[in-house]
Write an enzyme that holds these catalytic residues in place. Sequence first.
Site, PDB file in Angstrom:
ATOM      1  N   GLY A   1      -3.276  16.848 -28.006  1.00 46.34           N
ATOM      2  CA  GLY A   1      -3.973  15.601 -28.288  1.00 46.34           C
ATOM      3  C   GLY A   1      -3.465  15.076 -29.610  1.00 46.34           C
ATOM      4  O   GLY A   1      -2.320  15.310 -29.959  1.00 46.34           O
ATOM      5  N   SER A   2      -4.311  14.370 -30.362  1.00 47.55           N
ATOM      6  CA  SER A   2      -3.944  13.953 -31.717  1.00 47.55           C
ATOM      7  C   SER A   2      -4.811  12.799 -32.181  1.00 47.55           C
ATOM      8  O   SER A   2      -5.353  12.035 -31.374  1.00 47.55           O
ATOM      9  CB  SER A   2      -2.481  13.498 -31.849  1.00 47.55           C
ATOM     10  OG  SER A   2      -1.595  14.536 -31.509  1.00 47.55           O
TER      11      SER A   2
END
Length: 802
Positions: free
Chosen positions: A236-237
């Site tokens: 993700g991020s």
Amino acid sequence: MRIRLRRLAVAAVALLTATAALPAAAADRPDRGARPSHAGLSAVIRYTEYGIPHIVAKDYANLGFGTGWAQAADQVCTLADGFVTVRGERSRFFGPDAATDFSLSLAGHNLSSDLYFRGVREAGTVEKLLAEPAPRGPSRQVKELMRGFAAGYNAWLAQNRITDPACKGAAWVRPVTTLDVAARGFALAVLGGQGRAVDGITAAQPPTTATTAQAPDARDTARAARELLASDGTMGSNAVAFSGTTTANGRGLLLGNPHYPWQGGRRFWQSQQTIPGKLNVAGGSLLGSATVSIGHNAHVAWSHTVATGVPLNLHQLTLDPANPTVYLVDGKPERMTKRTVTVAVKDGEPVSRTQWWTRYGPVVTSLGASLPLPWTSTTAYAVNDPNALNLRASDTALGFSKARGTRDVLDSLKRTQGLPWVNTVAADSTGHTLFTQSQVLPRITDELARSCSTPLGQVTYPSAGLAILDGSRGACALGADPDAVQPGIFGPAKLPTLKDAPYAENSNDSAWLANADRPLTGYERVFGTIGTQRSMRTRGAIEDVAGMARRGRLTVRDLQAQQFANRAPAGDLAAADAAKACAALPGGTATGSDGEAVDVTEACAVIAAWDRTTDTGSRGALLFDRFWRKLTAAVPAAQLWKVPFSAADPVRTPNTLNTDAPGFATALADAVAELRAAGIALDSRLGQHQFVVRKGQRIPVPGGTESLGVWNKVEPVWDPANGGYTEVTTGSSYLQAVGWDGSRCPVARTLLSYSQSSNPNSSHYSDQTRLFSGERWVTSRFCEKDILRSPALRVVLVRERR
């Protein structure tokens, strides 16, 4: 000694600078085969605090050499394991039935992985991509970097003893070639396409008898596709760029917070790369990469977030009833291509399997266990992955590394079109910002999906963005945009892009709300949704960064504070209502899923007193975390909140916890019973039970899980018998907070949460992990004066031995 080291460092850099003007040696000729290089390459590596290497070389081949050497020194076992994967040799060394670590594909076991990667190798797929002229293929500079990387890795192996117990003395640690390095880049490129479908590609075999299996259920397929394509669970991020209109000095700011695996081949590794007069960049590289993946230079900083675009599509094939390996296009038969692949197996006979390929790509019989695509006498499915023609990501990264502003970042994306599954967020020293979903996607327009979707695709495309097109009609081909570097993908003009917004933020939702005041619309469904409910993490992130932008006068310190604020948006929305409803339960008890009554009186007070953060010292965070996981798993999303989602107020809705939902009291009882059974106090500090173990010592870990919406995301393993949440599987990884103050040196703070080395015998095995635990940062040493002032300065000249 300190003065001597500084003089040595200066002299070494001066020597490399002088030699940069010399004629290219034989070592700099393009790679002519699959032999390890013996060309006398060299580089200077200056190590500073926490084992961060600053690599200086005279040209790209030598820079690749220094990078390969330094990566091997820190991560030889992880790198070697990945090279075994892309050579298709896991079954030979580790056995066919063992599970992979999913670093380079989602293959469920070694045999499946090997059948796919041996097939890629034997088809010459990567060699063909290397031979493509730029920009469709990699540039000369990138090929030199890869060649040098292989040579540096090999030189380290030849000149050093391996001390990491993970591969000490292992026969599978061997020299590599440029092709191996490029094949690793290919594996990362197709991770969201063919890499996701490896099990279905390698298992696909034509029916031996007439079969008319029932078509997959459209609703079930769409639901499975949504779950599959939302994430593979490991990446993700968050990232945010602030423009000069919001900062204290009118210059930009960038905070990058990628969420990647803490173990295995998708770890980041930190360095600075310098070719005097040509290149100077610092940041994190995905292991095996010769370029900086996320980073900054003196003028611009960038980060990536995993995008919502769907990087594959399916073509439903109409088969010749007399031969299931022949399919029809516009009524004309086309024979599938056979690829028979043989894999060596440990303690067993070699295994041979046939893969079946079409004009659209390989035949596939599933996209994961929950999404079957049966091959019958009349129907089969082929997967199209445009990133199987994309070996350009390193050129994109190299363009970023040389950029002087966000305009150059966007120009690099337009020129190379190399990013397979991420967005880009950037800021520069003159105050500009950028968000763009410049992602390599199959050219699925909404109009094409309307006219060419099969009945199954008519459900999966609007629901999940997965197009399933009628492969029997030539008119349903993907076509070509005039500004696209390869056929069948979107050109830059079609990609969602936001320039110079006061803030530009993404937390893995679609491009729609990169800035809530300037929503992006008008893009095709394959890129992501518009006007739909955002994740808890996105909602919390927008609240935070929009508030920061409104306050203004921002500095790098504000970015650092945001990274470790550890606010749990789900707690802000639901904890007070949960505590109130808890206190109102008759007799202070709730019935668990096992039918037992549980006294929850203490839990009510603990949740009410919780500070709504996931700091290591937070009391009540663990209890609410366990309760919230159980509640969201048991209660359908549509029943969780009293106020539903509204596209007119997407950040603040849905809200108001529905404590009347049947699963509420059960989830509370189960959470309380679970903690008590494990001997964990309901009001214990989070860090006592959320930790990693390094060299026998517990290191508390701050942050929280996806459903809580915490910016500083971590996903640990629940192991109550051993103290609670133990090893972290994925989460905050290479962090950077970057700004500028008008000098030649950027103001940068970085942190590699899991540290530089996976070798437990390394002094850099857990040093930055302890910093992460204490929410402390590393001050970047980007400029020469700062490198030379490092109290930990260590200078190494590395070179091949002839």
